[in-house]
Design a protein around this motif. Structure first.
Motif, short mmCIF file in Angstrom:
data_model
loop_
_atom_site.label_atom_id
_atom_site.label_comp_id
_atom_site.label_asym_id
_atom_site.label_seq_id
_atom_site.Cartn_x
_atom_site.Cartn_y
_atom_site.Cartn_z
N ALA A 1 0.82 -1.13 0.13
CA ALA A 1 0.02 -0.03 -0.05
C ALA A 1 0.96 1.02 0.06
O ALA A 1 1.90 1.40 0.84
CB ALA A 1 -0.89 0.14 1.10
N GLY B 1 0.82 7.31 -4.17
CA GLY B 1 -0.06 6.15 -4.78
C GLY B 1 0.60 5.53 -5.79
O GLY B 1 1.54 5.87 -6.45
N ILE C 1 -0.30 1.89 -8.59
CA ILE C 1 -1.22 0.90 -8.88
C ILE C 1 -0.73 -0.41 -8.42
O ILE C 1 0.46 -0.95 -8.68
CB ILE C 1 -1.22 0.73 -10.58
N ASP D 1 -5.34 -6.61 -6.79
CA ASP D 1 -6.00 -6.88 -5.69
C ASP D 1 -5.27 -7.96 -5.10
O ASP D 1 -4.33 -8.55 -5.44
CB ASP D 1 -7.35 -7.31 -6.25
N THR E 1 -14.65 -1.45 7.63
CA THR E 1 -14.69 -0.66 6.36
C THR E 1 -15.63 0.67 6.48
O THR E 1 -15.81 1.15 5.66
CB THR E 1 -15.18 -1.65 5.31
N ARG F 1 -8.51 2.46 -1.22
CA ARG F 1 -8.48 2.56 -2.62
C ARG F 1 -9.09 3.64 -3.22
O ARG F 1 -10.35 3.71 -2.94
CB ARG F 1 -9.02 1.31 -3.16
N GLU G 1 -7.37 4.79 -8.51
CA GLU G 1 -7.01 3.51 -8.77
C GLU G 1 -5.44 3.31 -8.50
O GLU G 1 -4.74 2.45 -8.88
CB GLU G 1 -6.55 4.01 -10.62
N ALA G 2 -5.36 3.34 -6.97
CA ALA G 2 -4.37 3.02 -6.39
C ALA G 2 -4.58 2.64 -4.82
O ALA G 2 -5.51 3.03 -4.48
CB ALA G 2 -3.09 3.88 -6.31
N LEU G 3 -3.75 1.80 -4.27
CA LEU G 3 -3.98 1.35 -2.87
C LEU G 3 -3.27 2.47 -2.01
O LEU G 3 -1.84 2.55 -2.34
CB LEU G 3 -3.59 -0.16 -2.68
N HIS G 4 -3.58 2.87 -0.67
CA HIS G 4 -2.99 3.78 0.14
C HIS G 4 -3.14 3.37 1.59
O HIS G 4 -4.18 2.88 1.94
CB HIS G 4 -3.48 5.30 -0.13
N GLU H 1 -12.72 3.80 -1.57
CA GLU H 1 -13.16 2.28 -0.88
C GLU H 1 -12.17 1.96 0.06
O GLU H 1 -10.93 2.22 -0.01
CB GLU H 1 -12.73 1.22 -2.37
N VAL I 1 -10.39 -0.61 2.31
CA VAL I 1 -10.03 -2.00 2.32
C VAL I 1 -10.22 -2.41 3.79
O VAL I 1 -10.74 -3.73 3.95
CB VAL I 1 -8.64 -2.17 1.62
#
Length: 144
Positions: free
Chosen positions: A19, A24, A26, A29, A82, A93, A96-99, A132, A134
Motif C-alpha cells: 500500500a 499512490g 497501482i 487486488d 470498512t 483505494r 486507482e491505487a492502494l494507500h 473504497e 479495504v
C-alpha cells in the motif's frame, strides 16, 4: 522440522501487496498468500477480535506516513472494518491505487485523507463515494 507452527498459533496471511505511503501506486487486488505469520492467540486477541479470515498483512511503500509507518514496514489490516464513520488509520483505494492513510471526517459525504508526513504531503479532501475502504490498520511491524 523448522517449519513447525507453534502449538495454538494463529496464522495471518501475508500478501505480496504494497500500500502506498506516498502519492499512490497501482497495485493488484489481494491475490495469493505469499506466506503466513504466526501470532500467539492471546496476543492476537489483545490486538483484535476480528475473525482470522478477516485479517491480512501487507507491506507499506513510501514515506508519507512517517514517523508512524516507514518504507517497507508491514501492517495488519482488519478487513471487516470498512466504515468511514470514525477516524483512524486505514488502507484505502482511491485514484486507482492502494494507500495507507489516516482519515478524518470533514463534512457530509466527505473525508480528509491525511499523511503523517504533512510537510511533504498535505491533507486532501475526497468524496466518500470516491474512496473504497479495504480495512483498518490495527498492527504494524518493521525494522528498527
Amino acid at each position: 522440522e523448522d517449519n513447525d507452527i507453534p502449538s495454538g498459533a494463529q496464522l495471518v496471511p501475508v500478501f505480496d501487496i504494497r500500500a502506498s505511503a506516498g502519492y499512490g501506486a497501482i497495485v493488484p487486488d489481494f491475490e495469493s498468500v505469499e506466506y503466513t505469520l504466526a501470532f500467539p492467540p492471546d496476543y492476537l486477541r489483545s490486538v483484535t477480535r476480528a475473525p482470522k479470515d478477516k485479517l491480512a498483512i501487507i507491506g507499506v511503500k513510501g514515506d508519507s506516513m512517517e514517523p508512524t509507518l516507514k518504507d517497507d514496514d508491514i501492517v495488519m489490516v482488519d478487513l471487516s472494518k470498512t466504515s468511514l464513520g470514525y477516524d483512524g488509520l486505514f488502507v484505502l483505494r482511491f485514484d486507482e491505487a492502494l494507500h495507507v492513510k489516516r482519515i478524518s471526517r470533514s463534512g457530509p459525504g466527505h473525508i480528509t485523507v491525511i499523511s503523517d508526513n504533512r510537510q511533504n504531503y498535505p491533507p486532501v479532501e475526497y468524496r466518500v463515494a470516491d474512496v473504497e475502504v479495504v480495512g483498518k490498520v490495527i498492527w504494524k511491524g518493521g525494522k528498527v
